[in-house]
Scaffold this motif. Structure first.
Motif, PDB file in Angstrom:
ATOM      1  N   GLU A   1      15.941 -14.565  54.278  1.00 47.06           N
ATOM      2  CA  GLU A   1      15.931 -15.502  53.153  1.00 47.06           C
ATOM      3  C   GLU A   1      14.738 -16.442  53.174  1.00 47.06           C
ATOM      4  O   GLU A   1      14.368 -16.994  52.158  1.00 47.06           O
ATOM      5  CB  GLU A   1      17.165 -16.407  53.203  1.00 47.06           C
ATOM      6  N   VAL A   2      14.173 -16.683  54.351  1.00 49.37           N
ATOM      7  CA  VAL A   2      13.174 -17.729  54.531  1.00 49.37           C
ATOM      8  C   VAL A   2      11.779 -17.124  54.649  1.00 49.37           C
ATOM      9  O   VAL A   2      11.549 -16.245  55.463  1.00 49.37           O
ATOM     10  CB  VAL A   2      13.491 -18.559  55.796  1.00 49.37           C
ATOM     11  N   ALA A   3      10.861 -17.625  53.821  1.00 51.15           N
ATOM     12  CA  ALA A   3       9.456 -17.214  53.937  1.00 51.15           C
ATOM     13  C   ALA A   3       8.861 -18.010  55.101  1.00 51.15           C
ATOM     14  O   ALA A   3       8.516 -19.174  54.954  1.00 51.15           O
ATOM     15  CB  ALA A   3       8.707 -17.509  52.643  1.00 51.15           C
ATOM     16  N   ARG A   4       8.794 -17.381  56.264  1.00 50.51           N
ATOM     17  CA  ARG A   4       8.382 -18.077  57.483  1.00 50.51           C
ATOM     18  C   ARG A   4       6.883 -17.953  57.720  1.00 50.51           C
ATOM     19  O   ARG A   4       6.236 -17.040  57.240  1.00 50.51           O
ATOM     20  CB  ARG A   4       9.127 -17.501  58.688  1.00 50.51           C
ATOM     21  N   TYR A   5       6.388 -18.895  58.489  1.00 55.24           N
ATOM     22  CA  TYR A   5       5.018 -18.791  58.986  1.00 55.24           C
ATOM     23  C   TYR A   5       4.962 -17.621  59.954  1.00 55.24           C
ATOM     24  O   TYR A   5       5.984 -17.210  60.512  1.00 55.24           O
ATOM     25  CB  TYR A   5       4.622 -20.073  59.723  1.00 55.24           C
ATOM     26  N   SER A   6       3.778 -17.092  60.189  1.00 59.47           N
ATOM     27  CA  SER A   6       3.631 -15.986  61.138  1.00 59.47           C
ATOM     28  C   SER A   6       4.031 -16.465  62.532  1.00 59.47           C
ATOM     29  O   SER A   6       4.041 -17.667  62.814  1.00 59.47           O
ATOM     30  CB  SER A   6       2.174 -15.506  61.166  1.00 59.47           C
TER      31      SER A   6
ATOM     32  N   THR B   1      -6.674 -23.089  63.078  1.00 60.03           N
ATOM     33  CA  THR B   1      -7.500 -23.046  61.877  1.00 60.03           C
ATOM     34  C   THR B   1      -7.970 -21.620  61.614  1.00 60.03           C
ATOM     35  O   THR B   1      -7.905 -21.137  60.483  1.00 60.03           O
ATOM     36  CB  THR B   1      -8.698 -24.009  62.019  1.00 60.03           C
ATOM     37  N   GLY B   2      -8.422 -20.950  62.657  1.00 60.15           N
ATOM     38  CA  GLY B   2      -8.853 -19.558  62.510  1.00 60.15           C
ATOM     39  C   GLY B   2      -7.711 -18.651  62.098  1.00 60.15           C
ATOM     40  O   GLY B   2      -7.860 -17.803  61.208  1.00 60.15           O
ATOM     41  N   ALA B   3      -6.549 -18.853  62.713  1.00 62.91           N
ATOM     42  CA  ALA B   3      -5.388 -18.012  62.405  1.00 62.91           C
ATOM     43  C   ALA B   3      -4.951 -18.192  60.958  1.00 62.91           C
ATOM     44  O   ALA B   3      -4.471 -17.251  60.324  1.00 62.91           O
ATOM     45  CB  ALA B   3      -4.235 -18.343  63.349  1.00 62.91           C
TER      46      ALA B   3
ATOM     47  N   SER C   1      -0.447 -19.348  55.080  1.00 64.75           N
ATOM     48  CA  SER C   1       0.883 -19.957  55.094  1.00 64.75           C
ATOM     49  C   SER C   1       1.722 -19.410  53.957  1.00 64.75           C
ATOM     50  O   SER C   1       1.194 -19.076  52.901  1.00 64.75           O
ATOM     51  CB  SER C   1       0.762 -21.470  54.917  1.00 64.75           C
ATOM     52  N   PRO C   2       3.046 -19.351  54.166  1.00 66.55           N
ATOM     53  CA  PRO C   2       3.911 -18.949  53.056  1.00 66.55           C
ATOM     54  C   PRO C   2       3.855 -20.020  51.968  1.00 66.55           C
ATOM     55  O   PRO C   2       3.544 -21.176  52.247  1.00 66.55           O
ATOM     56  CB  PRO C   2       5.300 -18.872  53.700  1.00 66.55           C
TER      57      PRO C   2
ATOM     58  N   TYR D   1      13.166 -24.215  58.568  1.00 61.61           N
ATOM     59  CA  TYR D   1      13.314 -22.878  59.150  1.00 61.61           C
ATOM     60  C   TYR D   1      12.023 -22.054  59.051  1.00 61.61           C
ATOM     61  O   TYR D   1      11.864 -21.070  59.753  1.00 61.61           O
ATOM     62  CB  TYR D   1      14.485 -22.134  58.497  1.00 61.61           C
ATOM     63  N   ARG D   2      11.126 -22.479  58.172  1.00 65.78           N
ATOM     64  CA  ARG D   2       9.840 -21.757  58.014  1.00 65.78           C
ATOM     65  C   ARG D   2       9.020 -21.799  59.297  1.00 65.78           C
ATOM     66  O   ARG D   2       8.248 -20.890  59.572  1.00 65.78           O
ATOM     67  CB  ARG D   2       9.034 -22.364  56.873  1.00 65.78           C
TER      68      ARG D   2
END
Length: 177
Positions: free
Chosen positions: A8-13, A67-69, A75-76, A174-175
């Motif tokens: 359900e949650v658009a999470r960060y990597s 920053t590079g990542a 980000s979602p 939760y992201r």
């Protein structure tokens, strides 16, 4: 409170989440330590400086990695009104900027005061500055102001998370977990 499944949650990597919490931990240790240096007894003051500077230098590298990542794993999308999205992007952008400005200015100030960094007392770190008494106070002021700005931005960031989690009861927290 509703439970939020990963689907359900658009999470960060995963990389972004790990780097976020490493940076948070480093800030929560390094920031108060820097404040305590002014109150430390002379016998331990240099030890406080060494650990504070070494952790700050580590924080800089983790922020550069973050920053590079961010370029490779965006980000979602942020939910909320246009104003909320602008506020979130602004606070995040300023946090990134000042979490780089703060350690860079601290590192350069230390060198300009004539104390080159030996990372954790072991590895000498090259600096573009030698002892420069004329610019050392300027760099120290930038470092100190940056620290207070980071604290204010961090407070806004945490208040927004609390607002979303406890008032809105949405999945914002939760992201990043």
């Amino acid at each position: 409170m509703s439970s939020h499944s990963e689907a359900e949650v658009a999470r960060y990597s995963r990389t972004a989440r790990i780097l976020h919490w490493i940076v948070a931990m480093l800030v929560f240790v390094t920031w108060p330590m820097g404040l305590m240096i002014g109150f430390a007894k002379d016998a331990v003051k240099l030890d406080f400086y060494l650990v504070h500077e070494s952790l700050g230098f580590l924080l800089l590298w983790f922020m550069l990695l973050r920053t590079g990542a961010k370029f490779y794993q965006p980000s979602p999308p942020i939910s909320g009104s246009v104003l909320e999205r602008i506020a979130a992007h602004t606070v995040h952008g300023l946090l990134y900027a000042f979490l780089i400005i703060m350690p860079v200015s601290g590192f350069l100030a230390t060198n300009a005061h004539g104390f080159p960094l030996r990372w954790f007392g072991i590895i000498p770190i090259w600096s573009p500055l030698d002892k420069s008494p004329e610019i050392a106070p300027v760099l120290s002021t930038i470092h100190e102001w940056s620290a207070w700005i980071v604290l204010a931005l961090l407070a806004l960031h945490i208040l927004a998370v609390i607002f979303h989690h406890l008032i809105r009861r949405d999945s914002t927290l939760y992201r990043i977990l």
